[in-house]
Enzyme design. Structure first.
Site, PDB file in Angstrom:
ATOM      1  N   SER A  34     -26.665  35.016 -16.075  1.00 39.56           N
ATOM      2  CA  SER A  34     -26.760  36.033 -15.023  1.00 39.56           C
ATOM      3  C   SER A  34     -28.179  36.095 -14.436  1.00 39.56           C
ATOM      4  O   SER A  34     -29.161  35.675 -15.055  1.00 39.56           O
ATOM      5  CB  SER A  34     -26.383  37.408 -15.583  1.00 39.56           C
ATOM      6  OG  SER A  34     -25.081  37.363 -16.123  1.00 39.56           O
TER       7      SER A  34
HETATM    8  N1  SAM Z   1     -24.433  36.980 -21.007  1.00 36.51           N
HETATM    9  C1  SAM Z   1     -24.466  35.612 -20.581  1.00 36.51           C
HETATM   10  C2  SAM Z   1     -25.828  35.020 -20.595  1.00 36.51           C
HETATM   11  O1  SAM Z   1     -26.796  35.720 -20.922  1.00 36.51           O
HETATM   12  O2  SAM Z   1     -25.924  33.808 -20.329  1.00 36.51           O
HETATM   13  C3  SAM Z   1     -23.823  35.391 -19.230  1.00 36.51           C
HETATM   14  C4  SAM Z   1     -22.381  35.445 -19.330  1.00 36.51           C
HETATM   15  S1  SAM Z   1     -21.395  34.720 -18.095  1.00 36.51           S
HETATM   16  C5  SAM Z   1     -21.805  35.637 -16.670  1.00 36.51           C
HETATM   17  C6  SAM Z   1     -19.856  35.442 -18.693  1.00 36.51           C
HETATM   18  C7  SAM Z   1     -19.363  34.846 -19.979  1.00 36.51           C
HETATM   19  O3  SAM Z   1     -18.237  35.601 -20.422  1.00 36.51           O
HETATM   20  C8  SAM Z   1     -18.890  33.408 -19.848  1.00 36.51           C
HETATM   21  O4  SAM Z   1     -19.591  32.584 -20.734  1.00 36.51           O
HETATM   22  C9  SAM Z   1     -17.401  33.487 -20.187  1.00 36.51           C
HETATM   23  O5  SAM Z   1     -16.907  32.352 -20.837  1.00 36.51           O
HETATM   24  C10 SAM Z   1     -17.372  34.713 -21.080  1.00 36.51           C
HETATM   25  N2  SAM Z   1     -16.055  35.340 -21.193  1.00 36.51           N
HETATM   26  C11 SAM Z   1     -15.113  35.495 -20.228  1.00 36.51           C
HETATM   27  N3  SAM Z   1     -14.045  36.131 -20.726  1.00 36.51           N
HETATM   28  C12 SAM Z   1     -14.305  36.391 -22.039  1.00 36.51           C
HETATM   29  C13 SAM Z   1     -13.581  37.021 -23.071  1.00 36.51           C
HETATM   30  N4  SAM Z   1     -12.350  37.513 -22.888  1.00 36.51           N
HETATM   31  N5  SAM Z   1     -14.163  37.132 -24.282  1.00 36.51           N
HETATM   32  C14 SAM Z   1     -15.406  36.634 -24.504  1.00 36.51           C
HETATM   33  N6  SAM Z   1     -16.135  36.004 -23.558  1.00 36.51           N
HETATM   34  C15 SAM Z   1     -15.599  35.896 -22.339  1.00 36.51           C
END
Ligand code: SAM
Length: 226
Positions: free
Chosen positions: A69
């Site tokens: 992000s």
């Molecule tokens: N917090 C992260 C960072 O610091 O890099 C950025 C996260 S990215 C915007 C969103 C993440 O949420 C992705 O890696 C995606 O695979 C994960 N995600 C989506 N749905 C999810 C779920 N149901 N449970 C866990 N992770 C999930």
């Protein structure tokens, strides 16, 4: 060079915080949050070929269709969570591990879940190589939270949910906060701040319009892959 770039990133965050003050209600973030943003080496959480852009104030691709992000959003979400040194936090959406690393500098323990296993493995390796030992990582569907570790002093969700998963509300301690983007994929989403009071009542407010990748998995039943 990297510390100059990191300082530039901090200035961009300060500028955007001031610019969005009328919407977020905060024109600046806490010194502790800004210190964490200064000390965590963001360049270690982006793919090798994106290192030169690591301090750009925008999201970057990390593979598997996911992103790390925007620094301003990481700082805003961290500040909204109001992390305290003794807190036990749940993060849903480990991604690169960067948000977990920022929180790890501010709280006792961060429990972070990711649904895409190779991302979780890479994030866990990065966090461990930096010596951030108070982050516990697991593969799983964050729609259901982490019942074995609940309840939490704060929950941060870094993917957009169409609605707030009830399990996450259940896993908040009285007095705890949740920060979560809510809305349809690639459509309007609102960053929301929820608070559970001492009697278990929930209050919420919309903070800012945002764009996040979608929360996948299965909101209706357990989808853990451990
Ligand atoms: N917090 C992260 C960072 O610091 O890099 C950025 C996260 S990215 C915007 C969103 C993440 O949420 C992705 O890696 C995606 O695979 C994960 N995600 C989506 N749905 C999810 C779920 N149901 N449970 C866990 N992770 C999930």
């Amino acid at each position: 060079m990297r510390s100059t770039n990191r300082k530039q990133m901090l200035r961009e965050i300060e500028r955007e915080a001031a610019y969005t003050r009328s919407m977020t209600g905060r024109g600046a973030f806490s010194p502790a949050v800004m210190k964490a943003m200064e000390t965590v080496p963001r360049e270690r959480f982006v793919p090798e070929d994106a290192r030169l852009q690591a301090f750009y104030n925008g999201p970057l691709p990390i593979g598997h269709g996911q992103t790390i992000s925007q620094p301003y959003i990481v700082a805003l979400m961290t500040d909204l969570l109001d992390p305290q040194p003794d807190d036990e936090i749940l993060e849903v959406g480990t991604g690169s591990g960067y948000q977990a690393a920022i929180l790890s500098r501010l709280v006792r323990r961060v429990n972070t879940m990711e649904i895409i296993e190779p991302l979780l493995t890479r994030a866990a390796d990065t966090l461990s190589s930096l010596g951030y030992t108070n982050v516990v990582c697991r593969v799983g569907d964050g729609n259901h939270g982490w019942p074995e570790k609940a309840s939490f002093d704060g929950i941060i969700v870094t993917a957009a949910a169409p609605a707030i998963p009830p399990a996450l509300i259940d896993q908040l301690k009285p007095g705890a906060r949740m920060v979560i983007p809510v809305g349809l994929p690639y459509y309007h989403q609102e960053l929301m701040l929820l608070e559970k009071d001492e009697t278990g009542e929930i209050s919420s407010k919309d903070v800012l319009g945002v764009v996040f990748v979608p929360l996948t998995g299965n909101p209706a039943r357990g989808g853990d892959r451990e």
